[in-house]
Design a protein around this motif. Structure first.
Motif, PDB file in Angstrom:
ATOM      1  N   PHE A  71      -1.367 -17.783   1.106  1.00 24.52           N
ATOM      2  CA  PHE A  71      -0.978 -18.874   0.206  1.00 24.52           C
ATOM      3  C   PHE A  71      -2.087 -19.912   0.119  1.00 24.52           C
ATOM      4  O   PHE A  71      -2.827 -20.140   1.075  1.00 24.52           O
ATOM      5  CB  PHE A  71       0.295 -19.579   0.702  1.00 24.52           C
ATOM      6  CG  PHE A  71       1.530 -18.733   0.649  1.00 24.52           C
ATOM      7  CD1 PHE A  71       2.215 -18.545  -0.538  1.00 24.52           C
ATOM      8  CD2 PHE A  71       2.016 -18.126   1.794  1.00 24.52           C
ATOM      9  CE1 PHE A  71       3.358 -17.773  -0.584  1.00 24.52           C
ATOM     10  CE2 PHE A  71       3.151 -17.361   1.764  1.00 24.52           C
ATOM     11  CZ  PHE A  71       3.829 -17.178   0.568  1.00 24.52           C
ATOM     12  N   HIS A  72      -2.151 -20.519  -1.063  1.00 23.14           N
ATOM     13  CA  HIS A  72      -3.009 -21.693  -1.251  1.00 23.14           C
ATOM     14  C   HIS A  72      -2.327 -22.581  -2.275  1.00 23.14           C
ATOM     15  O   HIS A  72      -2.032 -22.140  -3.397  1.00 23.14           O
ATOM     16  CB  HIS A  72      -4.400 -21.301  -1.737  1.00 23.14           C
ATOM     17  CG  HIS A  72      -5.257 -22.495  -2.078  1.00 23.14           C
ATOM     18  ND1 HIS A  72      -5.691 -23.394  -1.135  1.00 23.14           N
ATOM     19  CD2 HIS A  72      -5.735 -22.947  -3.276  1.00 23.14           C
ATOM     20  CE1 HIS A  72      -6.405 -24.345  -1.710  1.00 23.14           C
ATOM     21  NE2 HIS A  72      -6.448 -24.089  -3.016  1.00 23.14           N
ATOM     22  N   ASP A 100      -1.488 -29.200  -0.766  1.00 24.15           N
ATOM     23  CA  ASP A 100      -0.040 -29.282  -0.904  1.00 24.15           C
ATOM     24  C   ASP A 100       0.597 -28.018  -0.356  1.00 24.15           C
ATOM     25  O   ASP A 100      -0.012 -26.945  -0.330  1.00 24.15           O
ATOM     26  CB  ASP A 100       0.333 -29.450  -2.378  1.00 24.15           C
ATOM     27  CG  ASP A 100       1.642 -28.771  -2.733  1.00 24.15           C
ATOM     28  OD1 ASP A 100       2.700 -29.376  -2.513  1.00 24.15           O
ATOM     29  OD2 ASP A 100       1.604 -27.622  -3.220  1.00 24.15           O
ATOM     30  N   VAL A 101       1.832 -28.151   0.100  1.00 26.44           N
ATOM     31  CA  VAL A 101       2.677 -27.016   0.446  1.00 26.44           C
ATOM     32  C   VAL A 101       4.030 -27.245  -0.225  1.00 26.44           C
ATOM     33  O   VAL A 101       4.633 -28.309  -0.076  1.00 26.44           O
ATOM     34  CB  VAL A 101       2.853 -26.851   1.967  1.00 26.44           C
ATOM     35  CG1 VAL A 101       3.869 -25.749   2.262  1.00 26.44           C
ATOM     36  CG2 VAL A 101       1.518 -26.510   2.617  1.00 26.44           C
ATOM     37  N   VAL A 128      -9.050 -18.182 -10.864  1.00 26.50           N
ATOM     38  CA  VAL A 128      -8.294 -18.203 -12.116  1.00 26.50           C
ATOM     39  C   VAL A 128      -7.425 -19.449 -12.190  1.00 26.50           C
ATOM     40  O   VAL A 128      -7.305 -20.096 -13.242  1.00 26.50           O
ATOM     41  CB  VAL A 128      -7.441 -16.929 -12.237  1.00 26.50           C
ATOM     42  CG1 VAL A 128      -6.527 -17.004 -13.468  1.00 26.50           C
ATOM     43  CG2 VAL A 128      -8.323 -15.698 -12.309  1.00 26.50           C
ATOM     44  N   MET A 129      -6.833 -19.807 -11.064  1.00 26.96           N
ATOM     45  CA  MET A 129      -5.969 -20.990 -11.040  1.00 26.96           C
ATOM     46  C   MET A 129      -6.760 -22.262 -11.328  1.00 26.96           C
ATOM     47  O   MET A 129      -6.210 -23.221 -11.884  1.00 26.96           O
ATOM     48  CB  MET A 129      -5.270 -21.098  -9.691  1.00 26.96           C
ATOM     49  CG  MET A 129      -4.179 -20.060  -9.465  1.00 26.96           C
ATOM     50  SD  MET A 129      -2.878 -20.165 -10.699  1.00 26.96           S
ATOM     51  CE  MET A 129      -2.159 -21.750 -10.303  1.00 26.96           C
ATOM     52  N   THR A 176       0.359 -22.880  -6.858  1.00 27.81           N
ATOM     53  CA  THR A 176       0.435 -22.091  -5.633  1.00 27.81           C
ATOM     54  C   THR A 176      -0.147 -20.716  -5.880  1.00 27.81           C
ATOM     55  O   THR A 176       0.367 -19.953  -6.710  1.00 27.81           O
ATOM     56  CB  THR A 176       1.897 -21.947  -5.159  1.00 27.81           C
ATOM     57  OG1 THR A 176       2.458 -23.246  -4.961  1.00 27.81           O
ATOM     58  CG2 THR A 176       1.960 -21.161  -3.856  1.00 27.81           C
ATOM     59  N   SER A 177      -1.214 -20.400  -5.194  1.00 29.08           N
ATOM     60  CA  SER A 177      -1.792 -19.054  -5.247  1.00 29.08           C
ATOM     61  C   SER A 177      -1.181 -18.212  -4.134  1.00 29.08           C
ATOM     62  O   SER A 177      -1.001 -18.683  -3.013  1.00 29.08           O
ATOM     63  CB  SER A 177      -3.310 -19.120  -5.068  1.00 29.08           C
ATOM     64  OG  SER A 177      -3.907 -19.915  -6.070  1.00 29.08           O
TER      65      SER A 177
END
Length: 865
Positions: free
Chosen positions: A133-134, A142-143, A447-448, A467-468
């Motif tokens: 996750f990223h 952020d989460v 891409v994000m 969120t990736s």
């Protein structure tokens, strides 16, 4: 949770949430689960395969050392059952707690006294359980976490409790950390309720003005106004007793009820006024005689109106919930209005109303209103009388019109586009991103970055969360990503070009320029719990049990044909058969010759490349995993296997000697639906087309392209829509009409007289569906509830004339004379009730913002019936 100054990374934020926030959220009554889109702590042991080979070690040796030294063990008691003064409980230190203790785990003790420790062959750090996750909010670390409610819980109360708890916890957050709410069902709910309440107030004012125009007396106007307030207050009390909440649907029913609850009071007040106009001077006698004239009509109208909502309360499913709450709210308000009309209004009429003395100046406000009323009403009355006589003398035209109306009604009901609920601007958009299958998180994040640049330059966006590693449609995976977009408040986005639908269209046009991924924006579903978005969900099924590649080929042909249909904006699937994979084959013969087993090879390969959950450790009052894996730089490609070793006796052999690797393509996951192999498909409707029209297109394309043994099942809200169907609604309409007929047959003790009321219904219904079709409205739940209510209203209006015609007929008048006389006598109260209804709906016609689309379906039904 976001770090506003960038001081804390995602790992810290995710674990702060997991330790301090998520448990608090889960304890809130009504919360079913809270999902964290991030990774918790894990003690990561990054192995160095080359150093391990030098020492003749394999991952299993490290696992064994952890099993021996990272344990919880009882040590017993000293002095128990003895004459000693004290006894002592012996406690072993238990599991290891920090990186230093893990570093010093003894792997081997040599004969020369030297000790090989874990830090000599691996790097130990406090890391993350996974690195999939990223997340960012407005370009800050952020989460994201998602909260779901328990079935049956009140969403408003749960949201308020969550918001309140987050506000309390915000005071304890580390400096530079804050909560950012991206999406809450309360935002749209409160905005819609505010608009409906505003509409409610405006509707009451307009209704009062209409009544005043007809009566030209402030005291007389005050009586129906009091009846409105009393009926609405009583309705709220009944809603509490029934356990209903104040929601958009019940408030819509109250807005519609404003023009309805005043009807009975208008009939009574108008009847009293008519007595005054005919020469009565005593308010008491005028009220008494007027009440004897209209009591049966008021009771008949109310019983008929309430009866139409009896069948809908027995409907099941989501549609039944809509119908039941709407119907009970309407029936309760009308029932209370009848009580007010027969009990409260006569008392008020006797006290407050007086005959006109005729001394008021024509130039006064009342005089001017009276003059305007007399001019307009007399003109209307003259045309109305001519129209009635024309219809009486040309009865064949009436029957012909009735037949034509029935035919047109059936035609419009079949051809009007259908849907379940209209899509509203909820102030939230979502973006799903699917990069090339097998893309790493780094590539997906690139891409994000392009997606975020587009979002930054969109003025209607207040906040966005990216969120990736997790797709809202696709699910978890490094090649997926998603965004949750929080739009600005509705009053800051006035105008059609700033609505959620307009923003969505612009964003999708810009996302289409990014060729590295499949990116599309969509709105959230109107009914929580029925899927993530507003697209039509399909579960394609292979009932033959055949090869997945063949099945996937048929699905792609189906999607290709579906995308050619004008009703479909986009039909797509997140399922792919081209994920890059490596087929692993272990040569058992070589393994046996080397004195090892294939399981030894696979165990080492899995520990080095896949990671192994080998132990636990305690920290922050929680249990975390200890993960064993080769450092990322030692597992980059196929050649890395030559640097990973397995022990054969006293020697070390590279894994590449026993393993054959072959590049293949395949699916990432396998899914089943109703026990059949399944592929998920999503279909977005083209602008201007309804979900019902898209479902018809899906049915036609499936019949043309899918071979025998292949089919589909709807999911989410589309499943509910397909199951509710039109046949059930038509059946309800018929039951409503039958109930009206039976009630009127009992009241009039005749099987023919009720037909005069029943046969007036098709004209109004045809007009409603005609204008619904002309204005492009859907035949959805809002329109259907409006139609059911309209059946009662049409019958109620017809009863006002029929009741008086029957009474005159009983006095000896002829059929034509009684009908003609009743039509003239009842024109004014009918015009008053109809106009109060029309003006009461005017605020809905001009409503904008939250809930405006639902208003549209209701307003046209009522205005053009």
């Amino acid at each position: 949770m976001v770090s506003t100054d960038g001081k804390y990374d995602e790992t810290f934020l995710a674990n702060y949430l997991d330790i301090n926030v998520i448990p608090e959220i889960k304890r809130i009554p009504g919360v079913g689960d809270a999902t964290l889109l991030g990774d918790t702590y894990s003690m990561r042991i990054w192995l160095n395969p080359e150093l391990m080979a030098q020492y003749g070690l394999v991952p299993a040796d490290v696992t064994a050392a952890l099993g021996e030294q990272n344990i919880e063990a009882p040590a017993g008691t000293l002095g128990e059952n003895s004459p000693n003064v004290f006894q002592y409980a012996m406690k072993y230190r238990g599991r290891l707690k920090d990186v230093n203790e893990f570093d010093n785990i003894v792997i081997r003790s040599n004969a020369d006294g030297s000790v090989l420790r874990l830090k000599d062959i691996a790097k130990v750090e406090l890391g993350r359980l996974s690195y999939g996750f990223h997340g960012e909010v407005n370009d800050r670390p952020d989460v994201t976490f998602l909260t779901f409610q328990v079935a049956g819980a009140n969403a408003t109360e749960v949201n308020e409790a969550i918001t309140k708890r987050l506000e309390e916890m915000s005071e304890l957050l580390p400096p530079g950390v804050e909560f950012v709410q991206m999406m809450s069902s309360n935002d749209f709910l409160y905005a819609s309720i505010y608009n409906v309440v505003e509409t409610l107030i405006v509707a009451i004012i307009l209704v009062i003005l209409v009544v005043y125009f007809f009566l030209q007396d402030f005291k007389s106007t005050l009586i129906p106004s009091i009846a409105i307030i009393v009926s609405l207050v009583g309705t709220f009390a009944c809603l509490v007793a029934a356990g209903f909440s104040i929601n958009i649907l019940t408030l819509f029913a109250l807005v519609l009820a404003i023009g309805t609850v005043v009807d009975d009071a208008i009939v009574v007040v108008e009847a009293v006024q008519e007595k005054f106009d005919s020469g009565y001077t005593s308010p008491y006698l005028a009220t008494k005689d007027a009440l004897s004239d209209v009591t049966m009509a008021v009771i008949s109208c109310t019983c008929v109106f309430m009866a139409v909502f009896i069948p809908v309360t027995f409907m099941g499913g989501t549609s039944g919930i809509f119908y039941t709450q709407f119907g009970i709210t309407m029936a309760t308000s009308v029932g209370l209005s009848m009580i007010c009309a027969l009990v409260l209004c006569p008392a008020l009429c006797a006290i407050m109303m007086k005959p006109s003395d005729g001394n008021k100046s024509p130039k006064s406000f009342n005089g001017r209103v009276r003059a305007a009323y007399n001019a307009s009403f007399n003109a209307t009355m003259n045309k109305y009388k001519k129209g009635v006589m024309f219809a009486i003398h040309h009865r064949w035209m009436v029957w012909a019109s009735l037949i034509i109306s029935v035919i047109l009604l059936v035609f419009f009901m079949k051809t009007t586009k259908t849907g379940l609920v209209p899509q509203e601007d909820q102030g939230t958009l979502m973006v799903n991103v699917s990069t090339a299958p097998g893309s790493t998180l780094v590539e997906t994040t690139k891409v994000m970055d392009k997606v975020k640049e587009i979002l930054k330059n969109t003025p209607e966006i207040e906040n966005y969360s990216a969120t990736s590693g997790y797709g809202l449609i696709s699910g978890q995976g490094t090649s997926y990503a998603s965004c949750i977009i929080d739009l600005k408040q509705w009053d800051e986005r006035k105008g059609a070009e700033h609505t959620a639908e307009a923003v969505l269209g612009r964003l999708n046009a810009q996302f289409a320029q990014i060729k590295e991924a499949q990116i599309f924006c969509f709105q959230t579903g109107m009914i929580p719990g029925y899927g993530m978005g507003n697209s039509i969900e399909l579960n394609m099924q292979d009932k033959t049990g055949g090869d997945m590649s063949v099945f996937f080929g048929h699905v792609m042909n189906f999607l290709g044909a579906l995308n050619q249909r004008p009703e479909v904006a986009m039909a797509y699937t997140s399922y792919a058969m081209n994920f890059p994979q490596i087929a692993v084959d272990v040569d058992a013969a070589k393994c046996k010759r080397a004195g090892i087993s294939p399981s030894d090879v696979l165990s080492a390969l899995g520990s080095y490349c896949g990671g192994a959950y080998v132990s636990n450790y305690n920290e922050f009052g929680k249990v975390y995993r200890v993960m064993l894996q080769a450092s990322p730089k030692y597992r980059l490609d196929e050649q890395s296997l030559n640097n990973m070793y397995v022990r054969n006796g006293s020697e070390m052999a590279p894994l590449g000697q026993f393993v054959t690797l072959k590049s293949v393509l395949g699916a990432e996951v396998a899914k089943r639906f109703n026990l059949y192999s399944s592929i998920n498909v999503n279909v977005n409707a083209q602008m201007g087309y309804s979900s019902g029209e898209v479902q018809n297109a899906i049915k036609e394309v499936a019949a043309q392209t899918l071979p025998t043994g292949y089919g589909y099942e709807y999911g989410g809200i589309a499943r509910e829509e397909s199951q509710s169907g039109g046949s059930q609604t038509i059946f309800i309409y018929i039951i409503c009409v039958v109930l009206i007929y039976l009630i009127l047959s009992c009241l009039y003790e005749s099987f023919l007289i009720p037909l005069a009321v029943i046969l007036s219904v098709p004209f109004g219904l045809m007009g409603s569906f005609l204008f619904a079709k002309l204005f492009g409205l859907e035949n959805n739940i809002y329109l259907q509830t409006g139609v059911i209510m309209l059946i009662g209203l049409l019958a109620k209006t017809a009863i006002l004339i029929t009741e008086f015609a029957v009474e005159r007929r009983r006095r000896g008048m002829g059929i034509i004379e009684s009908a003609y006389s009743a039509a003239q006598a009842r024109l004014r109260p009918i015009l008053m009730t109809v106009l109060t209804m029309i003006f009461g709906m005017l605020p809905l016609m001009f409503a904008t913002g939250a809930g405006a689309n639902g208003n549209s379906s209701l307003r046209f039904i009522r205005h053009f019936a």
